[in-house]
Design a protein around this motif. Structure first.
Motif, PDB file in Angstrom:
ATOM      1  N   LEU A  34       0.830  -1.210   0.000  1.00 47.07           N
ATOM      2  CA  LEU A  34       0.000   0.000   0.000  1.00 47.07           C
ATOM      3  C   LEU A  34       0.858   1.251   0.000  1.00 47.07           C
ATOM      4  CD1 LEU A  34      -2.687  -1.119   2.593  1.00 47.07           C
ATOM      5  CD2 LEU A  34      -2.818  -1.153   0.111  1.00 47.07           C
ATOM      6  N   VAL A  35       2.021   1.109   0.617  1.00 42.54           N
ATOM      7  CA  VAL A  35       2.900   2.276   0.707  1.00 42.54           C
ATOM      8  C   VAL A  35       4.252   1.871   0.148  1.00 42.54           C
ATOM      9  CG1 VAL A  35       3.948   3.956   2.264  1.00 42.54           C
ATOM     10  CG2 VAL A  35       1.772   2.890   2.877  1.00 42.54           C
ATOM     11  N   ARG A  36       4.740   2.602  -0.795  1.00 42.37           N
ATOM     12  CA  ARG A  36       6.048   2.256  -1.350  1.00 42.37           C
ATOM     13  C   ARG A  36       7.128   2.675  -0.348  1.00 42.37           C
ATOM     14  NH1 ARG A  36      10.231   3.962  -4.851  1.00 42.37           N
ATOM     15  NH2 ARG A  36       9.690   6.141  -4.655  1.00 42.37           N
ATOM     16  N   SER A  37       8.027   1.739  -0.072  1.00 43.63           N
ATOM     17  CA  SER A  37       9.098   2.067   0.868  1.00 43.63           C
ATOM     18  C   SER A  37       9.924   3.211   0.284  1.00 43.63           C
ATOM     19  CB  SER A  37       9.977   0.842   1.072  1.00 43.63           C
ATOM     20  OG  SER A  37      11.208   1.224   1.591  1.00 43.63           O
ATOM     21  N   PRO A  38      10.139   4.299   1.029  1.00 39.47           N
ATOM     22  CA  PRO A  38      10.824   5.446   0.446  1.00 39.47           C
ATOM     23  C   PRO A  38      12.272   5.160   0.077  1.00 39.47           C
ATOM     24  CG  PRO A  38      10.457   5.750   2.812  1.00 39.47           C
ATOM     25  CD  PRO A  38       9.760   4.491   2.413  1.00 39.47           C
ATOM     26  N   SER A  39      12.853   4.126   0.712  1.00 39.15           N
ATOM     27  CA  SER A  39      14.270   3.905   0.442  1.00 39.15           C
ATOM     28  C   SER A  39      14.510   3.131  -0.856  1.00 39.15           C
ATOM     29  CB  SER A  39      14.911   3.157   1.601  1.00 39.15           C
ATOM     30  OG  SER A  39      14.140   2.025   1.886  1.00 39.15           O
ATOM     31  N   VAL A  40      13.486   2.387  -1.301  1.00 41.38           N
ATOM     32  CA  VAL A  40      13.679   1.593  -2.518  1.00 41.38           C
ATOM     33  C   VAL A  40      13.955   2.528  -3.698  1.00 41.38           C
ATOM     34  CG1 VAL A  40      12.564  -0.006  -4.119  1.00 41.38           C
ATOM     35  CG2 VAL A  40      12.183  -0.226  -1.679  1.00 41.38           C
ATOM     36  N   GLU A  41      14.942   2.190  -4.475  1.00 40.92           N
ATOM     37  CA  GLU A  41      15.364   2.967  -5.653  1.00 40.92           C
ATOM     38  C   GLU A  41      15.944   4.332  -5.297  1.00 40.92           C
ATOM     39  OE1 GLU A  41      11.716   2.554  -7.596  1.00 40.92           O
ATOM     40  OE2 GLU A  41      12.147   0.447  -7.884  1.00 40.92           O
ATOM     41  N   ASP A  42      15.380   5.021  -4.296  1.00 47.63           N
ATOM     42  CA  ASP A  42      15.893   6.352  -3.994  1.00 47.63           C
ATOM     43  C   ASP A  42      17.344   6.264  -3.547  1.00 47.63           C
ATOM     44  OD1 ASP A  42      13.293   6.785  -4.414  1.00 47.63           O
ATOM     45  OD2 ASP A  42      12.769   7.187  -2.329  1.00 47.63           O
ATOM     46  N   ASN A  43      17.654   5.187  -2.827  1.00 41.71           N
ATOM     47  CA  ASN A  43      18.991   5.060  -2.271  1.00 41.71           C
ATOM     48  C   ASN A  43      20.048   4.659  -3.285  1.00 41.71           C
ATOM     49  OD1 ASN A  43      19.152   5.728   0.371  1.00 41.71           O
ATOM     50  ND2 ASN A  43      18.415   3.765   1.115  1.00 41.71           N
ATOM     51  N   PHE A  44      19.735   3.628  -4.043  1.00 43.30           N
ATOM     52  CA  PHE A  44      20.768   3.035  -4.872  1.00 43.30           C
ATOM     53  C   PHE A  44      20.673   3.476  -6.315  1.00 43.30           C
ATOM     54  CE2 PHE A  44      23.861  -0.236  -5.686  1.00 43.30           C
ATOM     55  CZ  PHE A  44      24.516  -0.260  -4.477  1.00 43.30           C
ATOM     56  N   GLY A  45      19.434   3.772  -6.712  1.00 41.76           N
ATOM     57  CA  GLY A  45      19.200   4.284  -8.051  1.00 41.76           C
ATOM     58  C   GLY A  45      19.921   3.483  -9.108  1.00 41.76           C
ATOM     59  N   ALA A  46      20.587   4.189 -10.002  1.00 42.24           N
ATOM     60  CA  ALA A  46      21.247   3.534 -11.123  1.00 42.24           C
ATOM     61  C   ALA A  46      22.535   2.846 -10.711  1.00 42.24           C
ATOM     62  CB  ALA A  46      21.539   4.573 -12.198  1.00 42.24           C
ATOM     63  N   GLY A  47      22.947   3.001  -9.457  1.00 44.64           N
ATOM     64  CA  GLY A  47      24.240   2.469  -9.023  1.00 44.64           C
ATOM     65  C   GLY A  47      24.256   0.994  -8.766  1.00 44.64           C
ATOM     66  N   LEU A  48      23.101   0.339  -8.760  1.00 40.63           N
ATOM     67  CA  LEU A  48      23.066  -1.092  -8.468  1.00 40.63           C
ATOM     68  C   LEU A  48      23.876  -1.860  -9.514  1.00 40.63           C
ATOM     69  CD1 LEU A  48      21.598  -3.377  -6.753  1.00 40.63           C
ATOM     70  CD2 LEU A  48      19.962  -3.444  -8.621  1.00 40.63           C
TER      71      LEU A  48
ATOM     72  N   PHE B 199      26.368  -8.406  -6.825  1.00 39.30           N
ATOM     73  CA  PHE B 199      25.797  -7.856  -8.058  1.00 39.30           C
ATOM     74  C   PHE B 199      24.522  -8.610  -8.399  1.00 39.30           C
ATOM     75  CE2 PHE B 199      28.877 -11.090  -9.236  1.00 39.30           C
ATOM     76  CZ  PHE B 199      28.224 -11.857 -10.176  1.00 39.30           C
ATOM     77  N   LYS B 200      23.708  -7.926  -9.180  1.00 38.44           N
ATOM     78  CA  LYS B 200      22.465  -8.530  -9.652  1.00 38.44           C
ATOM     79  C   LYS B 200      22.745  -9.226 -10.976  1.00 38.44           C
ATOM     80  CE  LYS B 200      18.148  -6.550 -11.350  1.00 38.44           C
ATOM     81  NZ  LYS B 200      17.108  -5.555 -11.058  1.00 38.44           N
ATOM     82  N   VAL B 201      22.187 -10.418 -11.137  1.00 36.81           N
ATOM     83  CA  VAL B 201      22.412 -11.194 -12.356  1.00 36.81           C
ATOM     84  C   VAL B 201      21.162 -11.178 -13.223  1.00 36.81           C
ATOM     85  CG1 VAL B 201      22.837 -13.508 -13.268  1.00 36.81           C
ATOM     86  CG2 VAL B 201      23.992 -12.774 -11.207  1.00 36.81           C
ATOM     87  N   VAL B 202      21.334 -10.760 -14.464  1.00 34.82           N
ATOM     88  CA  VAL B 202      20.243 -10.893 -15.441  1.00 34.82           C
ATOM     89  C   VAL B 202      20.730 -11.801 -16.573  1.00 34.82           C
ATOM     90  CG1 VAL B 202      19.162  -8.681 -14.847  1.00 34.82           C
ATOM     91  CG2 VAL B 202      20.909  -8.746 -16.648  1.00 34.82           C
ATOM     92  N   SER B 203      19.842 -12.225 -17.438  1.00 35.08           N
ATOM     93  CA  SER B 203      20.156 -13.222 -18.492  1.00 35.08           C
ATOM     94  C   SER B 203      20.847 -14.428 -17.872  1.00 35.08           C
ATOM     95  CB  SER B 203      21.079 -12.628 -19.569  1.00 35.08           C
ATOM     96  OG  SER B 203      20.461 -11.548 -20.185  1.00 35.08           O
ATOM     97  N   HIS B 204      20.234 -14.972 -16.842  1.00 34.72           N
ATOM     98  CA  HIS B 204      20.866 -16.071 -16.104  1.00 34.72           C
ATOM     99  C   HIS B 204      20.458 -17.436 -16.651  1.00 34.72           C
ATOM    100  CE1 HIS B 204      16.903 -15.964 -14.387  1.00 34.72           C
ATOM    101  NE2 HIS B 204      17.122 -14.727 -13.957  1.00 34.72           N
ATOM    102  N   GLY B 205      19.411 -17.468 -17.444  1.00 34.34           N
ATOM    103  CA  GLY B 205      19.008 -18.737 -18.056  1.00 34.34           C
ATOM    104  C   GLY B 205      18.251 -19.676 -17.128  1.00 34.34           C
TER     105      GLY B 205
END
Ligand SMILES: C=C1C[C@]23C[C@@]1(O)CC[C@H]2[C@@]12CC[C@H](O)[C@@](C)(C(=O)O1)[C@H]2[C@@H]3C(=O)O
Ligand SMILES: O=C(O)CCC(=O)C(=O)O
Ligand SMILES: [Fe+2]
Length: 354
Positions: A15-29, A53-59
């Motif tokens: 119901l409420v978006r956590s204010p820290s999500v994305e605001d903190n790390f933004g594009a730096g992840l 690190f976050k893994v994408v295209s992991h199959g």
């Protein structure tokens, strides 16, 4: 542990978006596309700079992940007595609130399962055959990803053979030490914090993982935070929230990989803050080597500069085996700096005035 929702409702709508999500790390992840050219270099850079690190295209197929997550949700929603029948975690089995043996508590319940080779160990039974089947498929996928990532670490660091690290964890003949952990963090609404004993914002207290690598998946509920590196050892942490992304995985550098890379890669402190409104479900594969494996910097890293007239690099750590480290880890508190007792003192600097 009280489960506040039925299986289908575990994934509630925020119901409420956590204010820290994305605001903190933004594009730096740090994100690595495992299928891209140059992925090995990216893996090394992320592990050196962030320790994760976050893994994408992991199959890894959605079905493999979804099936185990559904089994986990079903298990955690079952009656308390049925869950307790699989506990207490010592260290394997069902656990609730108590983490480890030394007084750490968290607002979670979990299932810790030992892995023997490529599938769950028969000596730490899964609660049902359907969970076991789903877990075995998932473990197969995690072992594949662990191999890919550890081979990329070796390649990116210029270590041969490519399998030098991967074989310790997922080698065919290796009696390695792998664990699968399923965590469920029920919501912890602030208004109810006074009424519900042990409901606290701490889901899983800050710690580093002792193994070489951990591969984490979560549902879409936020809560995971990582400490940005610079002065983590000095206690000067900057915690950042990692936005949840069920389509990806997070690779986390463990203490043993820090030592094997002589500190080039750093294990990252992380923790989970319980969500106010939604349940978080996470599934983590921990890749450790065989108990007798010597944990020491890879020789090729120490001598890398010798051909260029540099002196051989000295190990920053006293030697130990994984078995010794694991024993010490299980005697420690969650937030302890478990590598500190193994740090070598730097040689004294000669005083030019003496
Ligand atoms: C407090 C503890 C729980 C833990 C064993 C320990 O004594 C210290 C390390 C903890 C940790 C963190 C990463 C993994 O979740 C885990 C399974 C591991 O290998 O080390 C846990 C241990 C646990 O929960 O039993
Ligand atoms: O549940 C999570 O997201 C992280 C849990 C964790 O760090 C662990 O189990 O070691
Ligand atoms: Fe962890």
């Amino acid at each position: 542990m009280v489960v506040l929702a039925k299986p289908a409702a575990l994934e509630q709508i925020s119901l409420v978006r956590s204010p820290s999500v994305e605001d903190n790390f933004g594009a730096g992840l740090p994100v690595v596309d495992l299928a891209a050219d140059g992925a090995a270099g990216e893996v090394v850079r992320a592990c050196e700079r962030f320790g994760f690190f976050k893994v994408v295209s992991h199959g890894v197929g959605e079905g493999v992940v979804g099936r185990l997550e559904a089994e986990a949700v079903r298990f955690f929603a079952s009656p308390q007595a049925a869950k307790d029948a699989h506990g207490p975690a010592s260290p394997f089995g069902y656990g609730s609130k108590r983490i480890g043996r030394n007084g750490d508590m968290g607002w979670l319940e979990y299932l810790l399962l030992a892995i023997d080779g490529a599938s769950l160990s028969r000596s730490s039974p899964a609660p049902s055959s359907s969970l076991r089947d789903a877990a075995n498929k998932y473990v197969g996928a995690m072992r594949g990803m662990a191999r890919t990532v550890l081979e990329m670490v070796a390649e990116g660091l210029g270590v041969a053979p490519r399998g030098a690290l991967a074989d310790m964890v997922v080698g065919d003949g290796a009696a390695s030490d792998q664990i699968l952990r399923l965590n469920h963090y029920p919501p912890c609404p602030p208004l109810l914090q006074n009424l519900m004993p042990n409901c606290s914002p701490t889901g899983f207290g800050e710690h580093t993982d002792p193994q070489l690598i951990s591969i984490l998946h979560s549902n879409s509920t936020s809560g995971l935070q990582v400490a940005l590196h610079h002065d983590a050892d000095a206690g000067d942490h900057q915690w950042v929230t990692v936005p949840p992304d069920p389509a990806s995985f997070l690779v986390i550098v463990g203490d043993s990989l820090q030592v094997m890379t002589n500190g080039r890669m750093r294990s990252v402190r992380h923790r989970v803050v319980a969500n106010k409104l939604k349940s978080r479900v996470s599934m983590i594969y921990f890749g450790g080597p065989p108990l007798e494996q010597r944990i020491a910097p890879l020789r090729q890293l120490l001598v890398a500069g010798v051909g260029n007239g540099e002196e051989e690099e000295q190990s920053r750590y006293e030697e130990f085996t994984w078995g010794e480290y694991k024993k010490a880890a299980y005697l420690s508190r969650l937030s302890d700096n478990r590598l500190a007792p193994f740090h070598r003192q730097p040689p004294p600097v000669a005083n030019p005035l003496a």
